[in-house]
Design a protein around this motif. Sequence first.
Motif, PDB file in Angstrom:
ATOM      1  N   THR A 281     -17.387  16.849  91.506  1.00 45.51           N
ATOM      2  CA  THR A 281     -16.440  16.182  92.433  1.00 45.51           C
ATOM      3  C   THR A 281     -17.311  15.076  93.363  1.00 45.51           C
ATOM      4  O   THR A 281     -18.366  15.373  93.798  1.00 45.51           O
ATOM      5  N   VAL A 282     -16.852  13.729  93.059  1.00 44.41           N
ATOM      6  CA  VAL A 282     -17.497  12.554  93.627  1.00 44.41           C
ATOM      7  C   VAL A 282     -16.893  12.501  94.960  1.00 44.41           C
ATOM      8  O   VAL A 282     -15.796  12.260  95.070  1.00 44.41           O
ATOM      9  N   HIS A 283     -18.040  12.703  95.901  1.00 44.58           N
ATOM     10  CA  HIS A 283     -17.708  12.468  97.453  1.00 44.58           C
ATOM     11  C   HIS A 283     -17.719  10.960  97.903  1.00 44.58           C
ATOM     12  O   HIS A 283     -16.655  10.521  98.606  1.00 44.58           O
ATOM     13  N   SER A 284     -18.591  10.060  97.442  1.00 47.33           N
ATOM     14  CA  SER A 284     -18.923   8.948  97.997  1.00 47.33           C
ATOM     15  C   SER A 284     -19.665   8.165  96.751  1.00 47.33           C
ATOM     16  O   SER A 284     -20.284   8.724  96.239  1.00 47.33           O
ATOM     17  N   VAL A 285     -19.512   6.887  96.771  1.00 50.40           N
ATOM     18  CA  VAL A 285     -20.473   6.097  95.957  1.00 50.40           C
ATOM     19  C   VAL A 285     -20.857   4.729  96.636  1.00 50.40           C
ATOM     20  O   VAL A 285     -19.872   3.992  97.128  1.00 50.40           O
ATOM     21  N   ARG A 286     -22.007   4.133  96.707  1.00 46.76           N
ATOM     22  CA  ARG A 286     -22.272   3.284  97.443  1.00 46.76           C
ATOM     23  C   ARG A 286     -23.523   2.444  96.588  1.00 46.76           C
ATOM     24  O   ARG A 286     -24.258   3.047  95.951  1.00 46.76           O
ATOM     25  N   PRO A 287     -23.551   0.966  96.370  1.00 48.31           N
ATOM     26  CA  PRO A 287     -24.269   0.255  95.656  1.00 48.31           C
ATOM     27  C   PRO A 287     -25.837   0.618  96.141  1.00 48.31           C
ATOM     28  O   PRO A 287     -26.032   0.518  97.414  1.00 48.31           O
ATOM     29  N   ASN A 288     -26.751   0.205  95.277  1.00 45.72           N
ATOM     30  CA  ASN A 288     -28.110   0.487  95.729  1.00 45.72           C
ATOM     31  C   ASN A 288     -28.517  -1.152  95.452  1.00 45.72           C
ATOM     32  O   ASN A 288     -28.932  -1.640  94.420  1.00 45.72           O
ATOM     33  N   LEU A 289     -28.166  -1.873  96.538  1.00 48.39           N
ATOM     34  CA  LEU A 289     -28.224  -3.343  96.503  1.00 48.39           C
ATOM     35  C   LEU A 289     -29.507  -4.164  96.737  1.00 48.39           C
ATOM     36  O   LEU A 289     -30.061  -3.670  97.789  1.00 48.39           O
ATOM     37  N   ALA A 290     -30.130  -4.998  95.885  1.00 50.06           N
ATOM     38  CA  ALA A 290     -31.223  -5.529  95.854  1.00 50.06           C
ATOM     39  C   ALA A 290     -31.060  -7.015  96.405  1.00 50.06           C
ATOM     40  O   ALA A 290     -32.138  -7.305  97.190  1.00 50.06           O
ATOM     41  N   ARG A 291     -30.040  -7.457  96.048  1.00 52.09           N
ATOM     42  CA  ARG A 291     -29.741  -8.806  96.625  1.00 52.09           C
ATOM     43  C   ARG A 291     -28.274  -9.301  96.590  1.00 52.09           C
ATOM     44  O   ARG A 291     -27.648  -8.886  95.737  1.00 52.09           O
ATOM     45  N   ASN A 292     -27.956 -10.059  97.567  1.00 50.95           N
ATOM     46  CA  ASN A 292     -26.547 -10.274  97.674  1.00 50.95           C
ATOM     47  C   ASN A 292     -26.409 -11.778  98.503  1.00 50.95           C
ATOM     48  O   ASN A 292     -25.795 -11.932  99.439  1.00 50.95           O
ATOM     49  N   THR A 293     -26.884 -12.825  97.659  1.00 52.23           N
ATOM     50  CA  THR A 293     -26.806 -14.177  98.391  1.00 52.23           C
ATOM     51  C   THR A 293     -25.562 -14.759  98.188  1.00 52.23           C
ATOM     52  O   THR A 293     -25.198 -15.922  98.789  1.00 52.23           O
ATOM     53  N   ALA A 294     -24.551 -14.171  97.273  1.00 56.15           N
ATOM     54  CA  ALA A 294     -23.162 -14.536  97.037  1.00 56.15           C
ATOM     55  C   ALA A 294     -22.182 -13.894  98.195  1.00 56.15           C
ATOM     56  O   ALA A 294     -21.033 -14.181  98.166  1.00 56.15           O
ATOM     57  N   ALA A 295     -22.682 -13.206  99.233  1.00 60.05           N
ATOM     58  CA  ALA A 295     -21.946 -12.658 100.118  1.00 60.05           C
ATOM     59  C   ALA A 295     -20.692 -11.850  99.514  1.00 60.05           C
ATOM     60  O   ALA A 295     -19.468 -11.792 100.081  1.00 60.05           O
ATOM     61  N   ALA A 296     -21.196 -11.151  98.427  1.00 59.51           N
ATOM     62  CA  ALA A 296     -20.078 -10.213  97.629  1.00 59.51           C
ATOM     63  C   ALA A 296     -19.592  -9.181  98.292  1.00 59.51           C
ATOM     64  O   ALA A 296     -20.432  -8.354  99.153  1.00 59.51           O
ATOM     65  N   ASP A 297     -18.380  -8.535  98.171  1.00 59.79           N
ATOM     66  CA  ASP A 297     -18.035  -7.259  98.321  1.00 59.79           C
ATOM     67  C   ASP A 297     -18.336  -6.426  97.139  1.00 59.79           C
ATOM     68  O   ASP A 297     -17.755  -6.792  96.036  1.00 59.79           O
ATOM     69  N   ILE A 298     -18.794  -5.318  97.390  1.00 59.26           N
ATOM     70  CA  ILE A 298     -19.006  -4.200  96.306  1.00 59.26           C
ATOM     71  C   ILE A 298     -17.881  -3.176  96.658  1.00 59.26           C
ATOM     72  O   ILE A 298     -18.482  -2.325  97.616  1.00 59.26           O
ATOM     73  N   ASP A 299     -17.252  -2.816  95.666  1.00 61.53           N
ATOM     74  CA  ASP A 299     -16.604  -1.547  95.955  1.00 61.53           C
ATOM     75  C   ASP A 299     -16.333  -0.606  94.497  1.00 61.53           C
ATOM     76  O   ASP A 299     -16.573  -1.215  93.639  1.00 61.53           O
ATOM     77  N   PHE A 300     -16.118   0.484  94.717  1.00 65.57           N
ATOM     78  CA  PHE A 300     -15.986   1.626  93.795  1.00 65.57           C
ATOM     79  C   PHE A 300     -14.671   2.415  93.667  1.00 65.57           C
ATOM     80  O   PHE A 300     -14.047   2.429  94.766  1.00 65.57           O
ATOM     81  N   VAL A 301     -14.252   2.590  92.302  1.00 59.93           N
ATOM     82  CA  VAL A 301     -12.918   3.079  92.232  1.00 59.93           C
ATOM     83  C   VAL A 301     -12.841   4.275  91.175  1.00 59.93           C
ATOM     84  O   VAL A 301     -13.924   3.829  90.150  1.00 59.93           O
ATOM     85  N   ILE A 302     -12.113   5.018  91.020  1.00 58.12           N
ATOM     86  CA  ILE A 302     -11.902   5.796  89.872  1.00 58.12           C
ATOM     87  C   ILE A 302     -10.830   5.200  88.954  1.00 58.12           C
ATOM     88  O   ILE A 302      -9.751   4.790  89.360  1.00 58.12           O
ATOM     89  N   CYS A 303     -11.369   4.611  87.668  1.00 58.39           N
ATOM     90  CA  CYS A 303     -10.509   3.906  86.691  1.00 58.39           C
ATOM     91  C   CYS A 303     -10.116   4.629  85.762  1.00 58.39           C
ATOM     92  O   CYS A 303     -10.659   5.430  85.176  1.00 58.39           O
ATOM     93  N   GLU A 304      -8.472   4.859  85.308  1.00 61.46           N
ATOM     94  CA  GLU A 304      -8.177   5.424  84.062  1.00 61.46           C
ATOM     95  C   GLU A 304      -8.366   4.202  83.267  1.00 61.46           C
ATOM     96  O   GLU A 304      -7.566   3.117  83.221  1.00 61.46           O
ATOM     97  N   VAL A 305      -9.143   4.455  82.428  1.00 59.29           N
ATOM     98  CA  VAL A 305      -9.693   3.325  81.499  1.00 59.29           C
ATOM     99  C   VAL A 305      -8.918   3.104  80.287  1.00 59.29           C
ATOM    100  O   VAL A 305      -8.337   3.937  79.681  1.00 59.29           O
ATOM    101  N   ARG A 306      -8.810   1.612  80.211  1.00 57.21           N
ATOM    102  CA  ARG A 306      -7.811   1.303  79.089  1.00 57.21           C
ATOM    103  C   ARG A 306      -8.468   1.380  77.586  1.00 57.21           C
ATOM    104  O   ARG A 306      -8.043   1.434  76.582  1.00 57.21           O
TER     105      ARG A 306
END
Length: 163
Positions: free
Chosen positions: A57-82
């Motif tokens: 059971t996955v409670h939460s996921v967060r990035p281990n961010l080393a660098r983000n000079t692109a001001a990026a949003d990083i999100d996680f979802v559960i994907c039904e893979v194609r």
Amino acid sequence: MATAVLVGGVAAYAFWWTEPDAFGGHGNGVGARQQATRMHPVSINMGEAFGDDETITVHSVRPNLARNTAAADIDFVICEVRSPYGLADSIDDACTSVEPVDDQRLRLGDALYDDRAIMMTITPHRAGTVVVRGMWVDYTRDGHHLWQTGTELAGLDVRLRVE
């Protein structure tokens, strides 16, 4: 003496119970170049060992961010893979459906052919570089592992250069 052994045993069990390892750590890497503001999906589901079936059971996921000079949003979802590996140019191409990560059950094992995976999306807002060194996954293992609960650094190292 018996008390010391008992206390040591309880301490060792408590440490084991709070340090799960269903993902087997993090490693490998993927790199990409893209135009600014385009979302980049990365499938990052993997198990400790292929064929070692387990449901977590996955409670939460967060990035281990080393660098983000692109001001990026990083999100996680559960994907039904194609398709196997989750290779795609967009989340719509990679997934038939997506759900929030919070408290979702996920089967680990043969990660190449499971139909559900953790998907990371990176959406940059300007030119720059995004470097993610895995993801912190907070989860609970199944009853075969005595509902072991904790956080593990897992997933790929991702480097995205945005032009």
